[in-house]
Design an enzyme around this catalytic site. Structure first.
Site, short mmCIF file in Angstrom:
data_model
loop_
_atom_site.label_atom_id
_atom_site.label_comp_id
_atom_site.label_asym_id
_atom_site.label_seq_id
_atom_site.Cartn_x
_atom_site.Cartn_y
_atom_site.Cartn_z
N VAL A 15 0.83 -1.20 0.00
CA VAL A 15 0.00 0.00 0.00
C VAL A 15 0.87 1.26 0.00
CG1 VAL A 15 -1.87 1.22 1.17
CG2 VAL A 15 -1.78 -1.27 1.26
N ILE A 138 -13.65 0.71 -1.56
CA ILE A 138 -15.08 1.02 -1.45
C ILE A 138 -15.25 2.12 -0.39
CG2 ILE A 138 -17.35 0.14 -0.81
CD1 ILE A 138 -16.48 -2.61 -1.74
N LYS A 207 -13.13 -5.76 10.25
CA LYS A 207 -13.73 -4.71 9.40
C LYS A 207 -15.16 -4.43 9.85
CE LYS A 207 -10.82 -6.18 5.57
NZ LYS A 207 -10.73 -7.11 4.45
N GLY A 304 -5.54 -4.94 -2.39
CA GLY A 304 -4.58 -4.62 -3.44
C GLY A 304 -3.96 -3.27 -3.15
N1 LIG Z 1 -2.51 -4.95 1.02
C1 LIG Z 1 -3.81 -4.76 0.99
O1 LIG Z 1 -4.51 -5.19 0.05
C2 LIG Z 1 -4.50 -4.01 2.09
C3 LIG Z 1 -5.89 -3.73 2.00
C4 LIG Z 1 -6.50 -2.99 3.00
C5 LIG Z 1 -5.77 -2.57 4.09
N2 LIG Z 1 -4.42 -2.90 4.17
C6 LIG Z 1 -3.69 -2.45 5.35
O2 LIG Z 1 -2.63 -1.60 4.94
C7 LIG Z 1 -1.54 -1.74 5.85
C8 LIG Z 1 -0.26 -2.07 5.05
O3 LIG Z 1 -0.47 -3.27 4.35
P1 LIG Z 1 0.56 -3.77 3.23
O4 LIG Z 1 -0.13 -4.87 2.49
O5 LIG Z 1 1.11 -2.62 2.47
O6 LIG Z 1 1.71 -4.40 4.15
P2 LIG Z 1 3.21 -4.81 3.71
O7 LIG Z 1 3.28 -4.97 2.23
O8 LIG Z 1 3.58 -5.95 4.58
O9 LIG Z 1 4.08 -3.53 4.10
C9 LIG Z 1 4.40 -3.20 5.42
C10 LIG Z 1 5.44 -2.10 5.40
O10 LIG Z 1 5.73 -1.76 6.74
C11 LIG Z 1 7.14 -1.75 6.93
N3 LIG Z 1 7.44 -2.15 8.30
C12 LIG Z 1 7.12 -3.32 8.92
N4 LIG Z 1 7.59 -3.31 10.17
C13 LIG Z 1 8.22 -2.15 10.35
C14 LIG Z 1 8.94 -1.57 11.42
N5 LIG Z 1 9.08 -2.21 12.58
N6 LIG Z 1 9.47 -0.34 11.24
C15 LIG Z 1 9.33 0.32 10.06
N7 LIG Z 1 8.68 -0.18 9.01
C16 LIG Z 1 8.11 -1.40 9.15
C17 LIG Z 1 7.70 -2.75 5.93
O11 LIG Z 1 9.06 -2.42 5.65
P3 LIG Z 1 9.94 -3.26 4.57
O12 LIG Z 1 9.29 -3.01 3.25
O13 LIG Z 1 11.28 -2.67 4.65
O14 LIG Z 1 9.85 -4.69 5.03
C18 LIG Z 1 6.77 -2.52 4.75
O15 LIG Z 1 7.25 -1.48 3.93
C19 LIG Z 1 -1.95 -2.82 6.85
O16 LIG Z 1 -2.52 -2.21 7.98
C20 LIG Z 1 -3.03 -3.58 6.11
O17 LIG Z 1 -3.96 -4.22 6.95
C21 LIG Z 1 -3.78 -3.59 3.20
#
Ligand SMILES: NC(=O)c1ccc[n+]([C@@H]2O[C@H](COP(=O)([O-])OP(=O)(O)OC[C@H]3O[C@@H](n4cnc5c(N)ncnc54)[C@H](OP(=O)(O)O)[C@@H]3O)[C@@H](O)[C@H]2O)c1
Length: 437
Positions: A15, A138, A207, A304
């Site tokens: 994201v 949404i 959610k 996504g």
């Molecule tokens: N993906 C989806 O479809 C989606 C949909 C709705 C809501 N969300 C929400 O959006 C949020 C992010 O999701 P995501 O899918 O983008 O997760 P992700 O791909 O796992 O990304 C997490 C990010 O946080 C960083 N991070 C993790 N631990 C950290 C720490 N201790 N200090 C600093 N940075 C840290 C990671 O760094 P590195 O890159 O260096 O590892 C990474 O860049 C979550 O709350 C999720 O529930 C996601």
């Protein structure tokens, strides 16, 4: 033009990276719409050396999200790390306490600490926006909080987990077992290596807890939700549902009842002609029944990077425009404590699939047990659903499908327990609640 809005973005994963890219791509459009530029001035992630396909040269790098949250150079802290614990929790609290608005997509954090965070935001006069936390692209948070600010909501229900909807769609369309469809979802990247959080309904529950708070003005309370996942659903159930004019979906439902707010997540049978039953694959959908309106259904991508970033961006644009509303639609101190409606008192129709022992008296025994609980049947089907092996391999057992008229959960549980004790069925009955729509 007013001063640019300066963002600190913590988390550059799916994201966060999509957000930074879209902010760069739509810089002019956003400035024109918001009346000021929006700039990412600082970022934070774990691995500084990782190639994210982004130009981060002009941005200050932070290894610690809490330090970024407190940085005097930012106006808004965008939390895209995830998880209910630290560092996301500590960083969001630090930003709010430092008088910075927060935008987050973190459903886990909001489900657990939503009320406390909303109080902190209000105390410090800043925004706490979380459109992306429920159903991603949404705009259901804004619909409930702003679009329906003047309407009393009677019920909200939706498909809030794309992984489950993908699996159920594939099971139905290709008559495949649950395990095969789960494997395919994992291969396509729709399901995690450990899929239990999604398939056991907990993601949907988080959610739903946020949406229920917005809909009913109650405190977010994940523990008030009854949760059942989809792993026990069999192709036989989907085939039987199809024959009877239904489709099975994992729904999150929150409904006002005389006993309080009933909040539940479970596989649900819906009439095939309803809007939400048409929603297939990874797509999400939410229906709101509000007084004075026909049901309102929003359909779209619920996950996504790009889809989620789009919702995050809308929250940032609100702040750039100077819009601020109470995070849950009313002052946090006025959110009511949820009066949890007990699941045993849930009322509705039920689908029950039994493997009845093929011997004299079985039907009469089952009928008697149902009658004792005052359960009336809308239909009974005794033939084998399409493609199902006779008796599912259990010699001398006949699949029987019962559809009840509205009754209570308690009555169904008691009747089935009695039928079990009578030893007229093999294995455990399958029970799926029917949602009126
Ligand atoms: N993906 C989806 O479809 C989606 C949909 C709705 C809501 N969300 C929400 O959006 C949020 C992010 O999701 P995501 O899918 O983008 O997760 P992700 O791909 O796992 O990304 C997490 C990010 O946080 C960083 N991070 C993790 N631990 C950290 C720490 N201790 N200090 C600093 N940075 C840290 C990671 O760094 P590195 O890159 O260096 O590892 C990474 O860049 C979550 O709350 C999720 O529930 C996601």
């Amino acid at each position: 033009m007013a001063q640019p809005l300066k963002l600190g973005v913590a988390g550059l994963g799916n994201v966060g990276a999509a957000l930074v890219a879209q902010l760069a791509r739509e810089r002019e459009l956003l400035a024109a719409r918001c009346g000021r530029a929006i700039e990412v001035v600082a970022v934070c992630a774990r691995n500084k050396g990782k190639d994210r396909g982004l130009d981060l040269k002009k941005m200050k790098w932070f290894a610690d999200p809490v330090a970024l949250a407190r940085d005097p150079g930012i106006d808004v802290f965008v939390e895209l790390i995830g998880g209910a614990g630290d560092p996301a929790r500590a960083a969001v609290k630090a930003a709010l306490a430092a008088g910075k608005s927060v935008v987050t997509a973190n459903k886990a954090l909001l489900a657990k600490q939503g009320v406390q965070l909303a109080m902190l935001a209000e105390k410090n006069g800043v925004a706490l926006n979380f459109e992306a936390a429920a159903a991603a692209a949404i705009p259901i948070v804004k619909t409930l909080r702003e679009g329906l600010a003047g309407n009393r909501v009677a019920r909200i229900y939706g498909i809030l987990n794309g992984t489950c909807n993908y699996i159920l769609t594939k099971m139905e369309q290709e008559q495949l077992p649950f395990a095969d469809c789960l494997k395919e979802a994992q291969r396509l990247g729709y399901a995690e290596a450990d899929p239990s959080f999604d398939i056991e309904g907990h993601d949907t529950a988080q959610k739903l807890s946020i949406l229920a708070s917005l809909a009913f003005g109650s405190k977010v309370d994940e523990r008030a939700i009854y949760v059942e996942g989809i792993s026990s659903i069999q192709p036989a159930d989907l085939a039987a549902a199809d024959e009877l004019g239904y489709r099975v979906k994992l729904l999150g439902v929150a409904v006002r009842t005389p006993q309080g707010i009933e909040q539940r997540v479970h596989p649900t049978m819906l009439r095939k002609d309803s809007s939400i039953a048409q929603v297939m694959g990874v797509t999400n959908a939410v229906t709101v029944d509000a007084e004075g309106l026909n049901p309102l259904t929003l359909v779209g991508p619920g996950a996504g990077g790009m889809a989620t970033a789009s919702a995050v961006l809308s929250d940032i644009a609100d702040i750039a425009r100077g819009l601020k509303v109470a995070p849950f639609g009313r002052p946090a101190a006025r959110l009511a404590t949820v009066r949890k409606a007990p699941m045993q008192r849930h009322e509705g129709g039920y689908y029950i699939r039994l493997l009845a022992r093929d011997r004299p008296g079985t039907a009469a025994t089952i009928a008697k047990r149902l009658a004792e609980q005052k359960i009336s049947l809308e239909s009974i089907v005794q033939r084998h659903p399409k493609g199902e092996p006779v008796g599912e391999g259990k010699a001398g057992a006949v699949p029987v499908i019962l559809i009840t008229y509205a009754t209570s959960e308690d009555a169904v549980r008691k009747a089935l327990a009695a039928v079990g004790r009578d030893r007229v069925i093999s294995g455990s009955p399958q029970v799926i609640r029917i949602e009126k729509n």
